[in-house]
Design a protein around this motif. Structure first.
Motif: not given
Length: 282
Positions: A20, A38-39, A42, A44-48
Motif C-alpha cells: 500500500r 505522519q501525513q 494518515n 493510508l490509515d497505517i502507523s507512522q
C-alpha cells in the motif's frame, strides 16, 4: 538504483501494508515532497512506524531520506507524473499520441539501463563471450527475441543452440557442458518448466542468465546472472509495447558490448556480413 525502480522491483516481495505504501509512492511520486511520514501514514490509515520501517527496509536511513531521493528522481525525470495519454477526440491527438509514446519508450529505456548495473552487464558479457556454447530459449513473444538474438550471436562467431520447444531444448541439454551458458527469455519468469530447464542446466555445470521484467520472480532469483527490463504503464497494451522496446534496446546494448569486448568478434562479424552480402548479390 533509482528509488522508484527499486520499489517496483521489490513490490511483489512486500507485505500487504508495504505494498500500500509502495503503490501510493509510485502513483504520487511528484506529491511526496508535501507529505510528512505522519501525513502519509494518515492518508493510508497505517502507523507512522510502518512508513519508517518501509523506508529503512529499502535501504534508506529513514523516511526523509526516501522522500529526498524520490524528489531528486522526479526532478531529474521532469514533472514526475505518470504518462497521460491524450483523449482521442482532442485536437492534434494523433501527433500527441505519437509524442507520448515516444517519451514513454525513452523513459522505459532509461529506467532499464539504470536497473542493470555495469557490474551485472559485465558479468553477462564475460559469461557469453567465454562460453563454449550458448543455449537460448524463449516461448511465445519471448521466443521471437530469443531467435533474433541467437542469430546476432552466431554472426559474432558464437556457437548457439536456440529452441522454442521445451521438449527439444531439454533434449539438447545432453550436449551441455561446464562453462556453457543458457539465456532464458521470459517476461514474467514464472513458468515452472523454465525453472526445471534452468536447474537441469546448472546441474551439468552450466550458467543461467535470465532476461525478465524487473520484478521478483523465481527464474530471476535462481539464475546465475540476470538482465532486467523496466516497462510500466497503466494501460496493459502500452506496457507490453514498452517492454518490447526496452528489451530490444538492452539486447542491442549487450550486442555492442560483446563486439567491443573482443576484437575477434568484430572481425568475425565483418566476415559473416560480407559472406551474407555475397550470397544476396549472387
Amino acid at each position: 538504483m533509482p528509488p522508484l525502480v527499486k520499489i517496483r522491483s521489490e513490490r511483489e516481495q512486500m507485505s500487504a501494508i508495504e505494498r500500500r505504501i509502495a503503490d501510493f509512492i509510485l502513483d504520487n511520486a511528484h506529491l511526496l515532497r508535501d507529505y510528512s511520514s505522519q501525513q502519509l501514514a494518515n492518508a493510508l490509515d497505517i502507523s507512522q512506524s510502518s512508513v519508517v520501517k518501509f523506508s529503512q527496509k529499502l535501504g534508506f536511513k529513514g523516511y526523509p531520506d526516501l522522500k529526498y531521493s524520490v524528489g531528486a528522481a522526479v526532478a531529474a525525470a521532469g514533472n514526475g507524473e505518470s504518462t497521460r495519454w491524450p483523449p482521442e477526440d482532442q485536437p492534434g491527438g494523433y501527433l500527441l499520441v505519437a509524442e507520448t509514446l515516444r517519451r514513454a519508450k525513452a523513459a522505459a529505456e532509461e529506467e532499464t539501463m539504470a536497473a542493470n548495473s555495469q557490474v551485472e552487464l559485465e558479468t553477462v558479457i564475460a559469461l557469453v563471450d567465454n562460453a563454449p556454447k550458448v543455449f537460448i530459449y524463449g516461448l511465445g513473444d519471448d521466443g521471437l527475441y530469443a531467435r533474433e538474438f541467437a542469430m546476432r550471436l552466431s554472426l559474432l562467431g558464437i556457437l548457439t543452440v536456440q529452441q522454442a520447444d521445451p521438449i527439444l531444448m531439454i533434449a539438447n541439454l545432453s550436449a551441455a557442458r561446464p562453462g556453457d551458458v543458457l539465456l532464458v527469455f521470459s517476461e514474467f519468469g514464472k513458468l515452472p518448466q523454465l525453472w526445471q530447464l534452468s536447474r537441469q542446466f546448472q546441474e551439468v555445470g552450466g550458467k543461467v542468465v535470465s532476461i525478465t521484467r524487473h520484478t521478483a520472480n523465481p527464474l530471476r532469483a535462481h539464475a546465475d546472472a540476470s538482465l532486467a527490463i523496466c516497462a510500466h504503464d497503466p494501460q496493459p497494451p502500452v506496457a507490453q509495447l514498452l517492454y518490447r522496446s526496452s528489451l530490444q534496446y538492452l539486447l542491442d546494448f549487450v550486442f555492442v558490448l560483446l563486439c567491443q569486448a573482443n576484437p575477434d568478434r568484430q572481425r568475425q562479424l565483418a566476415m559473416n556480413q560480407e559472406r551474407i552480402q555475397h550470397l544476396i548479390d549472387n
